[in-house]
Design an enzyme around this catalytic site. Structure first.
Site, short mmCIF file in Angstrom:
data_model
loop_
_atom_site.label_atom_id
_atom_site.label_comp_id
_atom_site.label_asym_id
_atom_site.label_seq_id
_atom_site.Cartn_x
_atom_site.Cartn_y
_atom_site.Cartn_z
N ASP A 75 0.91 -1.02 0.28
CA ASP A 75 0.16 0.24 -0.10
C ASP A 75 0.98 0.80 0.12
O ASP A 75 2.38 0.87 0.70
CB ASP A 75 -1.22 -0.20 1.07
CG ASP A 75 -0.36 0.22 2.59
OD1 ASP A 75 0.97 -0.73 2.40
OD2 ASP A 75 -0.72 0.87 2.70
N GLU A 140 0.20 -0.79 5.95
CA GLU A 140 0.94 -0.28 6.60
C GLU A 140 0.63 1.59 6.40
O GLU A 140 0.88 1.92 8.27
CB GLU A 140 2.42 -0.34 6.06
CG GLU A 140 3.72 -0.28 6.65
CD GLU A 140 4.18 1.42 6.45
OE1 GLU A 140 5.14 1.33 7.80
OE2 GLU A 140 4.08 1.67 6.03
N GLU A 141 0.47 2.03 5.52
CA GLU A 141 0.55 3.56 5.58
C GLU A 141 -1.29 3.94 6.23
O GLU A 141 -0.97 5.17 6.10
CB GLU A 141 0.46 4.17 4.20
CG GLU A 141 2.08 3.71 3.37
CD GLU A 141 3.29 4.28 4.09
OE1 GLU A 141 2.98 4.72 5.25
OE2 GLU A 141 4.01 3.75 3.41
N GLU A 169 11.90 -1.33 4.79
CA GLU A 169 11.44 -0.27 4.52
C GLU A 169 12.84 0.75 4.03
O GLU A 169 14.02 0.06 3.90
CB GLU A 169 11.46 0.52 6.46
CG GLU A 169 10.21 -0.17 5.66
CD GLU A 169 8.74 1.04 6.02
OE1 GLU A 169 8.99 1.36 4.56
OE2 GLU A 169 7.61 0.46 6.35
#
Length: 398
Positions: A75, A140-141, A169
């Site tokens: 995402d 995650e966002e 990341e």
């Protein structure tokens, strides 16, 4: 599709508009990469009342240990005003040796590089002497409720166990090889409310201005410092992020004032001990002051965020040394082991196995014209491939 080419994989992922919570086709693209390599791929949708349903992916190659997890998210944050972009944020345009697109570095690029690295390893050496899994989330966002947390629980209930994890990341400040994240500070948020008495600004004796109280309380939170830092972490730091009265009129004393804060804390504290310190500071400040001289002490309340992030530090030589050695062998740089920055899904993974983070250069993440150099995609893929050889080699020698 060229499964050993990270640029080809990344372009296909970028073209999937997977803005949280939409899957956008990105997980399907990843499955198309992994299944021909021998991975078993499962899609899992997680739900919780009040939050959007999230599609997640778990894939595994091999059935035996040692078991290495690669974790990440497909995402992305919204592109913002697309007219400000030099190229369409979901077109994966290549210009001047760089690929443009939302998620190029955060973090579809890291996923593409690790998938290409695994494909190269399988092509050259066959499957590793153990297992590799991909644990990929779609929020995650976003609220991070129906993603990594629930995917880990789902996999663990099915008997999955991991020996180590790498999160892709973007960790490097300026160049590939600068930094590995071996831990993260904790994060705790809260909101303070001070009650006053609304009134006319020309008649303050008939009112109690809550702004006076909220300023006293927030000052007590920001000073003195909570600590001076530790051997592995920088000093804990609290920032007041909003102060609001909800009052549009300039001649009205408001009835209530609120202030939100966030503190990033080191291993001097736990979430519980930090809450106790914050409450102590607020109680002292409220007792020592009032909204106006001669009035009662400040009337306040606090609401804590539901999900504090806990501080952690990974000490696992097999993991950090294998990754550091791979980085130095490919780039010539000796990476710093750092605990700086914000939070990531590593905060959830650390409850299951040792975890570190390493990915692309993060200078353009979340920005207009997010982009990655094609050369960096090749370099990161080479690092990941070298890491796979070293990590499985260490365990083979045990």
């Amino acid at each position: 599709m060229t499964r050993t080419d990270p640029a080809d994989i990344l372009a296909r992922l970028i073209r999937c508009p997977s803005v949280t919570p939409a899957e956008g086709g990105a997980l399907a693209v990843l499955a198309e990469v992994l299944e021909p390599l021998g991975f078993s791929v499962a899609r899992m949708t997680a739900s919780e009342e009040g939050t959007p349903d999230i599609e997640n992916l778990y894939a595994r190659l091999g059935t035996e240990g040692p078991h290495l997890m690669f974790a990440g998210h497909t995402d992305v944050v919204p592109p913002g005003n697309v007219e400000r972009w030099t190229h369409d944020p979901f077109a994966a345009t290549i210009a001047d040796g760089q690929m443009y697109g939302r998620g190029a570095v955060d973090m579809k690029g890291g996923i593409a590089c690790f998938a290409a690295a695994v494909a190269r390893h399988v092509e050259r050496h066959g499957p590793p002497p153990g297992s590799i899994s991909f644990l990929i989330t779609g929020d995650e966002e976003g609220p991070a409720v129906n993603g990594t947390v629930k995917l880990l629980e789902w996999a663990a209930e099915k008997g999955e166990r991991w020996d180590a994890a790498l999160v892709g990341e973007p960790t490097n400040p300026a160049a590939l090889g600068d930094m590995i994240k071996t831990g993260r500070r904790g994060s705790l948020s809260g909101r303070i409310t001070v009650e006053g008495i609304q009134g006319h600004a020309a008649y303050p004796h008939l009112a109690d201005n809550p702004v006076r109280g909220i300023l006293q309380l927030t000052q007590a939170l920001m000073h003195p410092p909570f600590d001076a830092g530790t051997a592995d972490f920088q000093p804990s730091n609290l920032e007041v992020t909003t102060i609001d009265t909800g009052n549009p009129a300039v001649n009205v004393i408001p009835a209530k004032a609120t202030a939100a804060f966030n503190i990033r804390f080191n291993d001097s504290w736990t979430a519980d001990s930090l809450k106790a310190e914050i409450l102590s500071r607020l109680e002292r400040a409220a007792a020592e002051g009032s909204l106006r001289p001669g009035r009662k002490p400040v009337d306040w309340a606090i609401a804590w965020s539901e999900r504090p992030s806990h501080v952690f530090l990974t000490r696992n030589d097999a993991l950090t040394a294998s990754l550091s050695g791979a980085i130095e062998a490919v780039t010539g740089r000796v990476p710093a082991l750092s605990t700086t920055g914000g939070t990531s899904d590593a905060r959830f993974i650390k409850d299951y196995c040792p975890v570190v983070e390493f990915g692309l250069v993060g200078q353009t993440m979340h920005m207009v014209d997010e982009r990655v150099a094609l050369a960096d995609l090749e370099t990161l893929t080479a690092i990941y491939e070298a890491f796979l050889q070293r990590w499985f080699g260490v365990h083979a020698a045990d």
